[in-house]
Design an enzyme around this catalytic site. Structure first.
Site, short mmCIF file in Angstrom:
data_model
loop_
_atom_site.label_atom_id
_atom_site.label_comp_id
_atom_site.label_asym_id
_atom_site.label_seq_id
_atom_site.Cartn_x
_atom_site.Cartn_y
_atom_site.Cartn_z
N ASP A 1 9.29 -8.68 1.99
CA ASP A 1 9.42 -8.73 3.30
C ASP A 1 10.78 -8.39 3.95
OD1 ASP A 1 7.71 -8.47 5.86
OD2 ASP A 1 8.94 -10.08 6.59
N TYR B 1 14.77 2.21 9.30
CA TYR B 1 16.11 2.53 10.04
C TYR B 1 17.27 2.98 9.05
CZ TYR B 1 13.82 -0.75 13.34
OH TYR B 1 12.98 -1.19 14.36
N HIS C 1 19.45 -4.18 0.17
CA HIS C 1 18.88 -5.44 0.32
C HIS C 1 17.90 -5.92 -0.73
CE1 HIS C 1 17.13 -2.83 2.86
NE2 HIS C 1 16.09 -3.68 3.13
N ARG C 2 16.91 -4.73 -0.83
CA ARG C 2 15.75 -5.15 -1.76
C ARG C 2 16.10 -5.03 -3.25
NH1 ARG C 2 12.76 -1.41 0.36
NH2 ARG C 2 11.51 -2.71 1.61
N HIS D 1 0.78 -1.26 0.02
CA HIS D 1 -0.01 -0.12 -0.11
C HIS D 1 0.78 1.22 -0.02
CE1 HIS D 1 -2.91 -2.97 0.88
NE2 HIS D 1 -4.22 -1.74 0.86
N ASN D 2 2.18 1.01 -0.32
CA ASN D 2 3.21 2.08 -0.12
C ASN D 2 3.29 2.56 -1.35
OD1 ASN D 2 5.53 3.84 0.24
ND2 ASN D 2 6.16 2.79 2.11
N GLU D 3 3.06 3.59 -2.08
CA GLU D 3 3.25 3.73 -3.44
C GLU D 3 4.89 4.33 -3.62
OE1 GLU D 3 1.15 3.59 -5.99
OE2 GLU D 3 -0.45 2.64 -4.54
N GLY D 4 5.32 4.54 -2.46
CA GLY D 4 6.91 4.95 -2.67
C GLY D 4 7.75 3.87 -2.90
N PHE E 1 13.76 5.36 4.66
CA PHE E 1 12.80 5.26 5.53
C PHE E 1 13.08 4.33 6.68
CE2 PHE E 1 11.60 2.75 1.90
CZ PHE E 1 11.67 1.56 2.46
#
Length: 233
Positions: free
Chosen positions: A74, A182, A217-218, A8-11, A180
């Site tokens: 995740d 940490y 990591h992503r 739900h996070n468009e960013g 965003f």
């Protein structure tokens, strides 16, 4: 091909789109990424005990309700001296989900007395792709209120789960305005060339989106997912 990103996070959607565009090259034009939020899908309850389990749970949840391929991730922070915490509880470490400032403040307080050399940590991300395989004659709609979030109804789905990590250390005070979570207190081991040359190393929150995506990591997890995405195009 339309692929739904379970967020739900468009960013985050923009970040994932940028990473996949780089990995897929010209083939990125063959996919349309949309968010689960834009389709008014609810968030599933994340009952998994690992990043991999929660990523797969979220991807299955969306694929089941849309009949479309779904990508989910995740991720969280693992601090070695804290026994790999906060881990899957990263987003709600201080008690309120998504309160980044409170999470950072609590974590810094918990390791305040730890020496710099022992403040090692890493971000870990699991990324999942679930591709439902439906009978071409099956035109039934998926039930958004069915409550099935454990894979029921997706027995024939193709599923891929990959991992990516970004090692680093926890600094003693927040620095930077980007990112965003940490990011302001995490100093990645991998640094942009200009930061190394200047001797002024950057937290994740001080990096540009491009600098961060190149080492994150992503970014690593999503780039590892590219072959599975290419296989369905």
């Amino acid at each position: 091909m339309k692929i739904v990103v379970a967020t739900h996070n468009e960013g985050k959607l923009v970040e994932i789109r940028d990473i996949l565009a780089e990995g897929l090259g010209e083939r990125a034009r063959d996919i349309e990424l949309v968010s689960a939020g834009s389709l008014h899908l609810p968030d599933p309850v994340e009952t998994g005990t690992t990043f991999e389990a929660n990523a797969l749970l979220k991807a299955r949840f969306v694929a089941l309700r849309t009949g479309l391929p779904s990508i989910a991730d995740d991720s969280g922070l693992i601090v070695d001296v804290m026994g790999n915490a906060p881990g899957i509880l990263s987003a709600r470490w201080a008690g309120e989900h998504g309160n980044d400032e409170a999470n950072n403040r609590l974590l810094l307080a918990q390791i305040e007395d730890i020496q710099d050399d022992d403040r090692t940590a890493r971000f870990r991300c699991a990324a999942a792709l679930v591709v439902p395989l439906r009978d071409e004659e099956d035109t039934s709609d998926f039930d958004a209120d069915s409550g099935m979030d454990d894979g029921d109804g997706l027995e024939d789905a193709d599923e891929t789960v990959v991992l990516g990590e970004m090692p680093g250390t926890i600094v003693r005070a927040p620095h930077g305005e980007h990112g965003f979570g940490y990011d302001p207190i995490f100093l990645p081991d991998d640094q942009p060339e200009e930061a190394i040359a200047s001797g002024e190393l950057l937290t994740s929150a001080q990096m540009t989106p491009g600098q961060k995506n190149a080492i994150s990591h992503r970014g690593k997890a999503l780039r590892a997912l590219v072959p599975a995405i290419e296989a369905i195009l």
